[in-house]
Design an enzyme around this catalytic site. Structure first.
Site, PDB file in Angstrom:
ATOM      1  N   ARG A  89       0.813  -1.214   0.000  1.00 27.47           N
ATOM      2  CA  ARG A  89       0.000   0.000   0.000  1.00 27.47           C
ATOM      3  C   ARG A  89       0.846   1.264   0.000  1.00 27.47           C
ATOM      4  NH1 ARG A  89      -5.495  -1.102   3.370  1.00 27.47           N
ATOM      5  NH2 ARG A  89      -6.290  -2.531   1.789  1.00 27.47           N
ATOM      6  N   ARG A 168     -12.252   6.610   2.508  1.00 25.46           N
ATOM      7  CA  ARG A 168     -11.369   5.490   2.165  1.00 25.46           C
ATOM      8  C   ARG A 168     -10.931   5.579   0.711  1.00 25.46           C
ATOM      9  NH1 ARG A 168     -15.432   1.511   4.511  1.00 25.46           N
ATOM     10  NH2 ARG A 168     -14.723  -0.022   3.008  1.00 25.46           N
TER      11      ARG A 168
END
Ligand SMILES: [Zn+2]
Length: 210
Positions: A89, A168
């Protein structure tokens, strides 16, 4: 061994694609979300560290995630190949993963528009008992609010409200898009149109897997 890396915003269907690939090709799906949840359930020191970050909606620190993945990749069940879901990520995680040798590497980014992803997540329901996933529009439980599989309570995840979902999505855009660029520069990235139902999207993903 072969390594596949799936990228996709929340609501892109990335987790479902990882499950289909594991089912059809036998590549082991490694989900960092699952690893972290399992550490938390076991009450390990790593789990306790991760928990605070996850509950506040932040990213778990690189060093912790990198170490958990390093341990997972050290197990001896991956010779047939594996699929990473939710990792890397950050660029630091991508560099750590690149240091782990593999015979071939392919990154697949599933592209989906924000509004479609938000809409999907807001109609998603999960069984509180067994984790089965339903969708109000195209896969509702046979009895409203009750799991077909185990009879448990089926409900929307508490973090699947519109504001949290859009947040998000923004975090994904800011933090993970540079990581996708990293694999593009490496020359191993493919992009897949993630619009529409899971089956046709998987048809497009499947063409990239061998
Ligand atoms: Zn259930």
């Amino acid at each position: 061994m072969k390594r596949f890396i799936l990228f996709g915003a929340p609501g892109s269907g990335k987790g479902t694609m990882g499950e289909f690939i594991q089912r059809d090709f036998g590549y082991v799906r490694i989900s960092t979300g699952d690893i972290l949840r399992s550490e938390i359930e076991q009450g390990s020191a790593d789990g306790r560290r991760a928990r605070g970050h996850m509950e506040s909606g932040g990213l778990v620190p690189d060093e912790l995630v990198i170490e958990l993945v390093r341990r997972r990749l050290g197990r001896d069940d991956l010779d047939g190949g594996y699929v990473m879901d939710g990792y890397p990520r950050t660029l630091a995680q991508a560099e750590a993963l690149s240091a782990v040798p593999c015979a071939s590497e392919k990154a697949i980014a599933i592209d989906v528009e924000e509004d479609e992803a938000v809409d999907r997540l807001l109609s998603r329901l999960t069984c509180r008992e067994c984790g089965a996933i339903y969708n109000l529009r195209n896969k509702p439980p046979r009895t409203a609010g009750v799991c077909d599989l185990c009879g448990g309570v089926v409900e929307r995840r508490s973090d699947d409200n519109e504001q949290a979902v859009r947040q998000r999505f923004r975090v994904y855009a800011e933090r993970t898009l540079p990581v996708i660029g990293y694999y593009d520069l490496k020359g191993v990235l493919s992009r897949v149109d993630g619009r529409g139902a899971a089956a046709p999207v998987y048809g497009r993903v499947k063409e990239l897997i061998s």
